[in-house]
Write an enzyme that holds these catalytic residues in place. Structure first.
Site, PDB file in Angstrom:
ATOM      1  CE  LYS A  21      -1.919  -0.661   3.616  1.00 45.24           C
ATOM      2  NZ  LYS A  21      -1.338  -2.102   4.697  1.00 45.24           N
ATOM      3  NE  ARG A  40      -3.195  -1.408  10.436  1.00 45.53           N
ATOM      4  CZ  ARG A  40      -2.468  -0.666   9.760  1.00 45.53           C
ATOM      5  NH1 ARG A  40      -2.037   0.335   9.071  1.00 45.53           N
ATOM      6  NH2 ARG A  40      -0.560  -1.635   9.236  1.00 45.53           N
ATOM      7  NE  ARG A  59       8.779  -3.457   5.207  1.00 49.45           N
ATOM      8  CZ  ARG A  59       7.186  -3.448   5.619  1.00 49.45           C
ATOM      9  NH1 ARG A  59       6.928  -1.969   4.900  1.00 49.45           N
ATOM     10  NH2 ARG A  59       6.796  -2.851   6.785  1.00 49.45           N
ATOM     11  NE  ARG A  72       7.488  -1.135   9.700  1.00 51.86           N
ATOM     12  CZ  ARG A  72       6.876  -1.113   8.854  1.00 51.86           C
ATOM     13  NH1 ARG A  72       6.789  -0.259   7.819  1.00 51.86           N
ATOM     14  NH2 ARG A  72       5.553  -1.453   8.869  1.00 51.86           N
ATOM     15  NE  ARG A  76       3.151  -5.263  10.604  1.00 53.53           N
ATOM     16  CZ  ARG A  76       4.050  -5.493   9.938  1.00 53.53           C
ATOM     17  NH1 ARG A  76       5.338  -5.705  10.134  1.00 53.53           N
ATOM     18  NH2 ARG A  76       3.980  -4.567   8.935  1.00 53.53           N
TER      19      ARG A  76
END
Ligand code: ADP
Ligand code: ZN
Length: 209
Positions: A13, A88, A122, A155, A166
């Site tokens: 996103k 969310r 990532r 991260r 998550r």
């Protein structure tokens, strides 16, 4: 155009919003980015939410809604916006209806295996926030940002444990928004698996249809 990007973590996103904001000339409002910059600056909000973000949980609705409402009042959002990472929860969606009902909600669809592959590989620049991927988008020099030479780090919420958290938060709290917006008639499904430029073209087509 008031746009919402909905989808699981790792669906791209943020990457798409960065491309789409130029193509559509809309500001990109990412609640995750707002929280992370507050953490980096050590603001009271940052201190309050750091542990929540690191563990992969959700910041309380009341706090999040207030931040988004304030941000959308700014002049740059008067002609529309891309909301990335908000709403969310159903309560957030209900609140958004009262101050800036979205015209289109893009539902980014991606299989769980690919989500995990994307998130675990990532790496982000500590300095400028640019995003890379060990396999899909490696930096030119290992561990260093192409843009600013900054150090690339993982991260804190991209560790295996936080990723699981998550994903389960997404399933429990956010996925119900798909039905919520489908019922309103604003939901538009998009396959998030192809390269970002391809997904962008699909997005533009879907918005014109
Ligand atoms: P991703 O979509 O990759 O999980 P984001 O950058 O959108 O990452 O969000 C990172 C974190 O910020 C979330 O895991 C959550 O802790 C917090 N956050 C972002 N948006 C919201 C929101 N709308 N409500 C509650 N918490 C949020
Ligand atoms: Zn950088």
């Amino acid at each position: 155009m008031k746009l919402v990007f909905l989808g699981p973590p790792g669906a791209g996103k943020g990457t798409l919003a960065t491309l789409a904001k130029q193509a559509l000339n809309l500001p990109h409002i990412s609640t995750g980015d707002i929280f992370r910059s507050n953490i980096k600056e050590g603001t009271p909000l940052g201190l309050k939410v750091k542990k929540i973000l690191d563990s992969g949980g959700l910041v309380p609705d009341e706090t999040t809604i207030e931040i988004v409402q304030d941000r959308l009042r700014k002049p740059d959002c008067q002609g529309g916006f891309i909301l990335d990472g908000f709403p969310r929860t159903i309560d957030q969606a209900e609140a958004l209806e009262t101050f800036a009902a979205p015209q289109a909600v893009i539902n980014f669809i991606l299989a769980d295996e690919i989500i995990i592959q994307r998130l675990s590989g990532r790496r982000v620049c500590k300095n400028c926030g640019a995003s890379f991927h060990l396999e899909n988008l490696p930096p030119r020099r290992e561990g260093l940002c192409d843009q600013c030479d900054g150090e690339l780090i993982q991260r804190p919420d991209d560790t295996a444990q936080a990723i699981q958290q998550r994903l389960s938060v997404y399933t429990a709290q956010t996925e119900p928004l798909i039905g919520y917006y489908r019922k309103k008639g604003t939901l538009k499904d998009i396959d998030a698996q192809p390269q970002p430029e391809v997904v962008l073209q699909t997005l533009i087509k879907v918005l014109k249809a």
